[in-house]
Design a protein around this motif. Structure first.
Motif, PDB file in Angstrom:
ATOM      1  N   UNK A 188       0.817  -1.205   0.000  1.00 27.85           N
ATOM      2  CA  UNK A 188       0.000   0.000   0.000  1.00 27.85           C
ATOM      3  C   UNK A 188       0.853   1.258   0.000  1.00 27.85           C
ATOM      4  N   UNK A 189       2.011   1.216   0.652  1.00 29.80           N
ATOM      5  CA  UNK A 189       2.938   2.348   0.568  1.00 29.80           C
ATOM      6  C   UNK A 189       3.299   2.634  -0.888  1.00 29.80           C
ATOM      7  N   UNK A 190       3.600   1.560  -1.624  1.00 28.16           N
ATOM      8  CA  UNK A 190       4.022   1.706  -3.012  1.00 28.16           C
ATOM      9  C   UNK A 190       2.922   2.277  -3.894  1.00 28.16           C
ATOM     10  N   UNK A 191       1.661   2.154  -3.472  1.00 26.36           N
ATOM     11  CA  UNK A 191       0.553   2.668  -4.250  1.00 26.36           C
ATOM     12  C   UNK A 191       0.239   4.130  -3.948  1.00 26.36           C
ATOM     13  N   UNK A 192       0.901   4.706  -2.969  1.00 25.95           N
ATOM     14  CA  UNK A 192       0.658   6.096  -2.583  1.00 25.95           C
ATOM     15  C   UNK A 192       1.735   7.006  -3.164  1.00 25.95           C
ATOM     16  N   UNK A 193       1.370   8.256  -3.380  1.00 30.48           N
ATOM     17  CA  UNK A 193       2.343   9.210  -3.891  1.00 30.48           C
ATOM     18  C   UNK A 193       3.263   9.742  -2.816  1.00 30.48           C
ATOM     19  N   UNK A 194       2.786   9.744  -1.564  1.00 33.92           N
ATOM     20  CA  UNK A 194       3.591  10.258  -0.458  1.00 33.92           C
ATOM     21  C   UNK A 194       3.265   9.471   0.802  1.00 33.92           C
ATOM     22  N   UNK A 195       4.242   9.410   1.707  1.00 32.40           N
ATOM     23  CA  UNK A 195       4.054   8.778   3.011  1.00 32.40           C
ATOM     24  C   UNK A 195       4.427   9.804   4.076  1.00 32.40           C
ATOM     25  N   UNK A 196       3.530  10.056   5.014  1.00 31.85           N
ATOM     26  CA  UNK A 196       3.731  11.123   5.988  1.00 31.85           C
ATOM     27  C   UNK A 196       3.857  10.576   7.403  1.00 31.85           C
ATOM     28  N   UNK A 197       4.831  11.091   8.134  1.00 33.18           N
ATOM     29  CA  UNK A 197       4.991  10.792   9.559  1.00 33.18           C
ATOM     30  C   UNK A 197       5.345  12.084  10.274  1.00 33.18           C
ATOM     31  N   UNK A 198       5.166  12.076  11.594  1.00 31.64           N
ATOM     32  CA  UNK A 198       5.579  13.217  12.395  1.00 31.64           C
ATOM     33  C   UNK A 198       7.047  13.113  12.768  1.00 31.64           C
ATOM     34  N   UNK A 199       7.609  14.229  13.180  1.00 33.45           N
ATOM     35  CA  UNK A 199       9.023  14.210  13.567  1.00 33.45           C
ATOM     36  C   UNK A 199       9.256  13.329  14.782  1.00 33.45           C
ATOM     37  N   UNK A 200       8.247  13.180  15.638  1.00 33.21           N
ATOM     38  CA  UNK A 200       8.393  12.301  16.794  1.00 33.21           C
ATOM     39  C   UNK A 200       8.675  10.872  16.377  1.00 33.21           C
ATOM     40  N   UNK A 201       8.034  10.417  15.293  1.00 29.53           N
ATOM     41  CA  UNK A 201       8.286   9.078  14.783  1.00 29.53           C
ATOM     42  C   UNK A 201       9.700   8.959  14.230  1.00 29.53           C
ATOM     43  N   UNK A 202      10.178  10.003  13.567  1.00 35.68           N
ATOM     44  CA  UNK A 202      11.542   9.983  13.033  1.00 35.68           C
ATOM     45  C   UNK A 202      12.553   9.868  14.164  1.00 35.68           C
ATOM     46  N   UNK A 203      12.338  10.612  15.253  1.00 35.20           N
ATOM     47  CA  UNK A 203      13.269  10.584  16.382  1.00 35.20           C
ATOM     48  C   UNK A 203      13.214   9.253  17.132  1.00 35.20           C
ATOM     49  N   UNK A 204      12.008   8.700  17.288  1.00 38.54           N
ATOM     50  CA  UNK A 204      11.877   7.496  18.116  1.00 38.54           C
ATOM     51  C   UNK A 204      12.154   6.210  17.364  1.00 38.54           C
ATOM     52  N   UNK A 205      11.742   6.131  16.079  1.00 43.33           N
ATOM     53  CA  UNK A 205      11.837   4.873  15.328  1.00 43.33           C
ATOM     54  C   UNK A 205      12.903   4.880  14.246  1.00 43.33           C
ATOM     55  N   UNK A 206      13.338   6.076  13.806  1.00 40.71           N
ATOM     56  CA  UNK A 206      14.286   6.214  12.699  1.00 40.71           C
ATOM     57  C   UNK A 206      13.879   5.347  11.512  1.00 40.71           C
ATOM     58  N   UNK A 207      12.661   5.545  10.968  1.00 39.11           N
ATOM     59  CA  UNK A 207      12.181   4.702   9.874  1.00 39.11           C
ATOM     60  C   UNK A 207      12.822   5.089   8.538  1.00 39.11           C
ATOM     61  N   UNK A 208      12.869   4.135   7.616  1.00 43.74           N
ATOM     62  CA  UNK A 208      13.359   4.437   6.275  1.00 43.74           C
ATOM     63  C   UNK A 208      12.244   4.944   5.371  1.00 43.74           C
ATOM     64  N   UNK A 209      10.984   4.556   5.673  1.00 50.43           N
ATOM     65  CA  UNK A 209       9.789   4.958   4.927  1.00 50.43           C
ATOM     66  C   UNK A 209       9.817   4.519   3.468  1.00 50.43           C
ATOM     67  N   UNK A 210      10.553   3.465   3.168  1.00 47.05           N
ATOM     68  CA  UNK A 210      10.547   2.904   1.828  1.00 47.05           C
ATOM     69  C   UNK A 210       9.487   1.812   1.728  1.00 47.05           C
ATOM     70  N   UNK A 211       9.127   1.477   0.511  1.00 43.85           N
ATOM     71  CA  UNK A 211       8.249   0.331   0.241  1.00 43.85           C
ATOM     72  C   UNK A 211       9.142  -0.827  -0.176  1.00 43.85           C
ATOM     73  N   UNK A 212       9.036  -1.958   0.542  1.00 49.98           N
ATOM     74  CA  UNK A 212       9.963  -3.068   0.324  1.00 49.98           C
ATOM     75  C   UNK A 212       9.203  -4.386   0.159  1.00 49.98           C
ATOM     76  N   UNK A 213       9.847  -5.339  -0.511  1.00 53.33           N
ATOM     77  CA  UNK A 213       9.265  -6.666  -0.629  1.00 53.33           C
ATOM     78  C   UNK A 213       9.618  -7.472   0.622  1.00 53.33           C
TER      79      UNK A 213
END
Length: 351
Positions: A188-213
């Motif tokens: 579903x990430x791959x089907x969206x044009x953008x993926x949004x998170x808050x800065x709190x998520x970036x600080x706590x989880x350090x996500x890559x926010x990529x769509x992966x198999x």
């Protein structure tokens, strides 16, 4: 003359074909099937992405002989376009090919691209609209919503335990759900044009926010990462290595965010978190779909998947209806749609 049954079967096939095209681009997924006078399929086509032939032209190109188009019926999921963009108008291509009848499911809502049906009628072509419209609309609902409204379609997603917790008391959350649910999220990430998170998520989880198999390999289609909040993203954050350029949005104005993304031709935003950002979209009445992945586990504690929505009494609840329920391994996916935009007071997202 083709029968209604032949045309309905062709429309179902056209919808199926359309799904072969990219879902996260500026253009919609469109499929086309061409039938001869006996209702036999003589050509098929679908749109493969921006700058490539539209579905109608792709189907015409699929004909064994272009002369077969004369008097044929073109069955298309979306009204043929009537403008010149990266490619020429499909209405003119169908007229030039000598097609005798065009059946399409959904009218094109674009201010510049619409009008193909009228152009075809003016050329003496028999035109029918609305065949399997509900199925065709559902197939491109995010794109249609964005075009009709002028701002991107918004999907708000979270994963939680049975008791509604997004993390354990110490903040750990990997993994609440299993591999099947996580694979569905990446699709579903791959089907969206953008993926949004808050800065709190970036600080706590350090996500890559990529769509992966499931093997961790990046998929060919990637959403643009959008970081919402007033804190700067640390320069060593994994998201900054994303294959698409990161958008940092240092504001709490979510409507302004959606307008900015619309100006960048983004049609669908996938909001993944954290709880404060998801709650802000919900409280502002900006969610078009809600995806909840529920794992058969209990966590307890204070870290709920959704925070305060400003609901002071039961009469203020934001009612929804279920669109889809699916078992994914041991987990359950619930897809719900708001009954109407709510008027709850906006809460704060991640700072």
């Amino acid at each position: 003359m083709t029968s209604q049954r032949h045309e309905a079967d062709a429309m179902r096939r056209a919808i199926e074909l359309s799904r072969r095209g990219p879902a996260n681009g500026v253009n919609p997924r469109v499929g086309c099937v061409i039938l001869d006078a006996a209702g036999r399929v003589i050509a098929e086509g679908w749109h493969r992405g921006r700058g490539t032939a539209h579905a109608e032209v792709a189907a015409l190109d699929d004909l064994a002989d272009r002369s077969l188009a004369v008097g044929a019926t073109a069955v298309v999921t979306l009204e043929p376009c009537n403008h010149t963009g990266a490619t020429g108008p499909c209405s003119e291509a169908l007229i030039d090919a000598g097609v005798g009848r065009v059946v399409y499911a959904v009218a094109d809502p674009g201010a510049s691209s619409s009008g193909g049906g009228d152009r075809l009628r003016a050329a003496g072509i028999d035109v029918e609209t609305g065949l399997l419209a509900d199925e065709a609309e559902a197939n491109i609902r995010p794109w249609l919503t964005a075009m009709r409204r002028g701002t991107p379609f918004v999907t708000v997603k979270w994963a939680s335990s049975l008791d509604g917790r997004a993390a354990a008391a110490d903040g750990t959350s990997r993994w609440i759900t299993g591999p099947s649910a996580r694979a569905d999220v990446h699709r579903r990430r791959a089907e969206a044009g953008a993926i949004a998170v808050g800065t709190g998520t970036v600080f706590s989880d350090d996500p890559s926010l990529t769509a992966r198999d499931p093997d961790g390999k990046e998929l060919s289609e990637q959403p643009i990462p959008v970081i919402v909040g007033r804190r700067s993203v640390p320069r060593d954050s994994r998201v900054l290595a994303h294959p698409a350029s990161v958008i940092e949005y240092p504001s709490r104005d979510l409507r302004g965010l959606l307008q900015m993304l619309a100006e960048r031709d983004i049609r669908h935003v996938f909001v993944e978190g954290g709880p404060a950002l998801a709650s802000a979209f919900l409280a502002a009445g900006l969610a078009d779909d809600v995806l909840v992945y529920i794992a058969p586990t209990l966590l307890g504690g204070p870290l709920t998947a959704i925070t305060d929505l400003g609901v002071r009494t039961i009469s203020e609840q934001a009612r929804m209806r279920f669109d889809h329920i699916e078992l994914l391994g041991d987990d359950v996916l619930l897809v719900a749609r708001p009954l109407s935009p709510n008027t709850l007071p906006t809460t704060k997202e991640d700072d």
